[in-house]
Structure formats: structure tokens, C-alpha cells
Design a protein around this motif. Structure first.
Motif, PDB file in Angstrom:
ATOM      1  N   TYR A  13       0.840  -1.211   0.000  1.00  0.00           N
ATOM      2  CA  TYR A  13       0.000   0.000   0.000  1.00  0.00           C
ATOM      3  C   TYR A  13       0.874   1.259   0.000  1.00  0.00           C
ATOM      4  CZ  TYR A  13      -4.355  -2.571   0.380  1.00  0.00           C
ATOM      5  OH  TYR A  13      -5.431  -3.385   0.097  1.00  0.00           O
ATOM      6  N   GLY A  47     -10.799  -8.139   4.589  1.00  0.00           N
ATOM      7  CA  GLY A  47      -9.720  -7.642   3.731  1.00  0.00           C
ATOM      8  C   GLY A  47     -10.217  -6.455   2.932  1.00  0.00           C
ATOM      9  N   ASP A  68      -9.163  -5.442   8.141  1.00  0.00           N
ATOM     10  CA  ASP A  68      -7.964  -5.649   7.324  1.00  0.00           C
ATOM     11  C   ASP A  68      -6.754  -5.687   8.254  1.00  0.00           C
ATOM     12  OD1 ASP A  68      -7.549  -5.197   4.009  1.00  0.00           O
ATOM     13  OD2 ASP A  68      -5.722  -5.069   5.231  1.00  0.00           O
ATOM     14  N   CYS A  69      -5.690  -6.373   7.807  1.00  0.00           N
ATOM     15  CA  CYS A  69      -4.474  -6.450   8.615  1.00  0.00           C
ATOM     16  C   CYS A  69      -3.528  -5.287   8.323  1.00  0.00           C
ATOM     17  CB  CYS A  69      -3.754  -7.771   8.379  1.00  0.00           C
ATOM     18  SG  CYS A  69      -3.131  -7.943   6.702  1.00  0.00           S
ATOM     19  N   ASP A  94      -6.030  -9.560  12.099  1.00  0.00           N
ATOM     20  CA  ASP A  94      -5.518 -10.669  11.287  1.00  0.00           C
ATOM     21  C   ASP A  94      -6.627 -11.711  11.219  1.00  0.00           C
ATOM     22  OD1 ASP A  94      -4.379 -12.919  10.221  1.00  0.00           O
ATOM     23  OD2 ASP A  94      -2.488 -12.708  11.313  1.00  0.00           O
ATOM     24  N   LEU A  95      -7.149 -11.944  10.032  1.00  0.00           N
ATOM     25  CA  LEU A  95      -8.313 -12.824   9.886  1.00  0.00           C
ATOM     26  C   LEU A  95      -7.954 -14.295  10.018  1.00  0.00           C
ATOM     27  CD1 LEU A  95      -9.971 -10.690   7.129  1.00  0.00           C
ATOM     28  CD2 LEU A  95     -10.929 -11.137   9.402  1.00  0.00           C
ATOM     29  N   ARG A 111     -13.564  -9.528  -1.230  1.00  0.00           N
ATOM     30  CA  ARG A 111     -13.005  -9.420  -2.592  1.00  0.00           C
ATOM     31  C   ARG A 111     -11.494  -9.539  -2.475  1.00  0.00           C
ATOM     32  NH1 ARG A 111     -10.890  -5.046  -5.842  1.00  0.00           N
ATOM     33  NH2 ARG A 111     -11.350  -5.297  -8.057  1.00  0.00           N
TER      34      ARG A 111
HETATM   35  C1  LIG Z   1      -6.108  -8.205  -2.893  1.00  0.00           C
HETATM   36  S1  LIG Z   1      -6.324  -7.114  -1.542  1.00  0.00           S
HETATM   37  C2  LIG Z   1      -8.050  -6.682  -1.739  1.00  0.00           C
HETATM   38  C3  LIG Z   1      -8.441  -5.442  -0.974  1.00  0.00           C
HETATM   39  C4  LIG Z   1      -9.911  -5.001  -1.162  1.00  0.00           C
HETATM   40  N1  LIG Z   1     -10.819  -6.061  -0.814  1.00  0.00           N
HETATM   41  C5  LIG Z   1     -10.163  -4.541  -2.559  1.00  0.00           C
HETATM   42  O1  LIG Z   1     -10.949  -5.181  -3.273  1.00  0.00           O
HETATM   43  O2  LIG Z   1      -9.565  -3.520  -2.960  1.00  0.00           O
HETATM   44  C6  LIG Z   1      -6.365  -8.226  -0.144  1.00  0.00           C
HETATM   45  C7  LIG Z   1      -6.555  -7.512   1.171  1.00  0.00           C
HETATM   46  O3  LIG Z   1      -6.576  -8.491   2.210  1.00  0.00           O
HETATM   47  C8  LIG Z   1      -5.816  -8.026   3.293  1.00  0.00           C
HETATM   48  N2  LIG Z   1      -5.319  -9.207   4.037  1.00  0.00           N
HETATM   49  C9  LIG Z   1      -4.446 -10.138   3.589  1.00  0.00           C
HETATM   50  N3  LIG Z   1      -4.214 -11.064   4.534  1.00  0.00           N
HETATM   51  C10 LIG Z   1      -4.967 -10.700   5.619  1.00  0.00           C
HETATM   52  C11 LIG Z   1      -5.165 -11.235   6.915  1.00  0.00           C
HETATM   53  N4  LIG Z   1      -4.531 -12.352   7.308  1.00  0.00           N
HETATM   54  N5  LIG Z   1      -5.996 -10.600   7.761  1.00  0.00           N
HETATM   55  C12 LIG Z   1      -6.640  -9.458   7.370  1.00  0.00           C
HETATM   56  N6  LIG Z   1      -6.506  -8.902   6.157  1.00  0.00           N
HETATM   57  C13 LIG Z   1      -5.688  -9.524   5.283  1.00  0.00           C
HETATM   58  C14 LIG Z   1      -4.690  -7.199   2.672  1.00  0.00           C
HETATM   59  O4  LIG Z   1      -4.136  -6.256   3.550  1.00  0.00           O
HETATM   60  C15 LIG Z   1      -5.415  -6.551   1.499  1.00  0.00           C
HETATM   61  O5  LIG Z   1      -5.942  -5.290   1.844  1.00  0.00           O
END
Ligand SMILES: C[S@@+](CC[C@H](N)C(=O)[O-])C[C@H]1O[C@@H](n2cnc3c(N)ncnc32)[C@H](O)[C@@H]1O
Length: 200
Positions: A13, A47, A68-69, A94-95, A111
Motif C-alpha cells: 500500500y 480484507g 484488514d491487517c 488478522d483474519l 473481494r
Molecule cells: C487483494 S487485496 C483486496 C483489498 C480489497 N478487498 C479490494 O478489493 O480492494 C487483499 C486484502 O486483504 C488483506 N489481508 C491479507 N491477509 C490478511 C489477513 N490475514 N488478515 C486481514 N486482512 C488480510 C490485505 O491487507 C489486502 O488489503
């Protein structure tokens, strides 16, 4: 991209290496809300990134919590929500190791999160999904599609979605569409899967 740590997501980011961050609400999300008559309700976005879809859902009257993390993405999301006058709760979590106390949600939108975290800790992610849902909760997941090869998001086969998620959710449909990305004209092939949480 599929095995990133929270620190590495932050880096993406900061460097704006975020091809998924189209800045426009997902058309597939709109199609599903309208087609499946999903009305405003208590909603989580897993996320949520910089919050485009959370803000869109809030504009339609949904009560949204974006998770989101990445603290960097969440900071951008809060700024965007304030600018849009949208009332969205954004929380860092952290999911795969979820430790917040939240009431279950009626609708969960995802998504591009499931297709990343499933490669790291699918069991931890399922535990989180169980906590965030209740019987009847609907879960819409948009994920990369392994029927097409090449660059792009992590790609998943239909049978992998079924193996990962059918224990907890009954699948209503799985269909193909294309993601919107920052570099049009044609986004990457994707799956859209709408599910309902089972009663057990
Ligand atoms: C491909 S991006 C998609 C972001 C958003 N959904 C979009 O469509 O623009 C994946 C997102 O998942 C988050 N993410 C990845 N692993 C994660 C976790 N273990 N816990 C929480 N969020 C996570 C990332 O920080 C990122 O923002």
C-alpha cells in the motif's frame, strides 16, 4: 502476492503496488446485491483494503465493519470514508488469528482476501468465519479463477472453494466474472461464490 505478511501488505500500500485497488465499487457486488435481493443489514468486509466497497455498501444503507491487517490501507480507508461522509467502522485484525469480540454479521463480503489467506492458514480463516457468522449469514467471496493462467491474483479451482468452504456454508452459486483492476481494459478471470452459513 499470495503469501504476504501484514508488514508486506503495508509495504504494497505504501508503494502503491496495488493493482486490485481499482477505486470503483465492484460491479459483481452490485449485481449480487440487486439480483439476490440482499438488503441493508449488519455487514463485514474481510480484507477491505482502502475501503471502496465498504463505503459503497454504507452508501446503500448497510451497517458496515471493514476488517484488514494493513494499518496503511485502513488509514486510507478512514480518510476516504470521512471525505465521502460514510459511516463505516474500520478495524485492524488478522483474519487468520482473530481476537476481536464482534457480534455475528448478516452478510460478509470478501473481494480478494480468501484467495490469499487460504494459502497461509485456511483453518485459522475458517475459525474466524465461524466467529463472524451465524446460521443464515450470507457470504459473498470474489476470488481469482484457475481456469485462466498467467499473472494476476492467486487463482483457485472451483473444487478448492468447495473443499475449503462447503463444510460451513451451503453454496448458492459459483459463477465466473472479471475483476475490475487499475489497468483496464480486461480484468483477470474470477469466481463469484454466494453462500449461506449452515445451521451447525
Ligand atoms: C487483494 S487485496 C483486496 C483489498 C480489497 N478487498 C479490494 O478489493 O480492494 C487483499 C486484502 O486483504 C488483506 N489481508 C491479507 N491477509 C490478511 C489477513 N490475514 N488478515 C486481514 N486482512 C488480510 C490485505 O491487507 C489486502 O488489503
Amino acid at each position: 502476492m499470495s503469501h504476504l505478511t501484514p508488514f508486506e501488505w503495508n509495504e504494497r500500500y505504501v508503494l502503491h503496488e496495488t493493482p486490485w485497488d481499482s477505486g470503483v465499487p465492484s460491479k459483481e457486488l452490485m449485481r449480487v446485491l440487486d439480483g439476490e435481493k440482499i438488503h441493508p443489514c449488519r455487514t463485514a468486509e474481510l480484507g477491505c483494503g482502502t475501503g471502496t466497497n465498504s463505503i459503497y455498501l454504507a452508501s446503500r444503507g448497510f451497517n458496515v465493519t471493514g476488517l484488514d491487517c494493513s494499518s496503511v490501507a485502513l488509514s486510507q480507508a478512514r480518510t476516504k470514508a470521512a471525505e465521502a461522509g460514510a459511516d463505516v467502522q474500520f478495524l485492524e485484525a488478522d483474519l487468520c488469528r482473530f481476537n476481536l469480540e464482534l457480534e455475528p454479521f448478516d452478510f460478509i463480503f470478501d473481494r480478494g482476501c480468501y484467495h490469499s489467506v487460504r494459502r497461509i492458514d485456511v483453518a485459522g480463516f475458517l475459525k474466524t468465519l465461524r466467529k463472524l457468522s451465524r446460521p443464515g449469514t450470507r457470504y459473498l467471496v470474489l476470488t481469482g479463477n484457475a481456469n485462466e493462467e498467467g499473472p494476476g491474483p492467486p487463482r483457485v479451482h472451483e473444487h478448492e472453494i468447495r473443499i475449503d468452504l462447503e463444510g460451513l456454508f451451503e453454496i448458492q452459486f459459483i459463477r465466473e466474472f472479471r475483476f475490475e483492476v487499475t489497468d483496464p481494459p480486461e480484468g483477470f478471470l474470477a469466481w463469484s461464490c454466494l453462500m449461506t452459513r449452515r445451521s451447525q
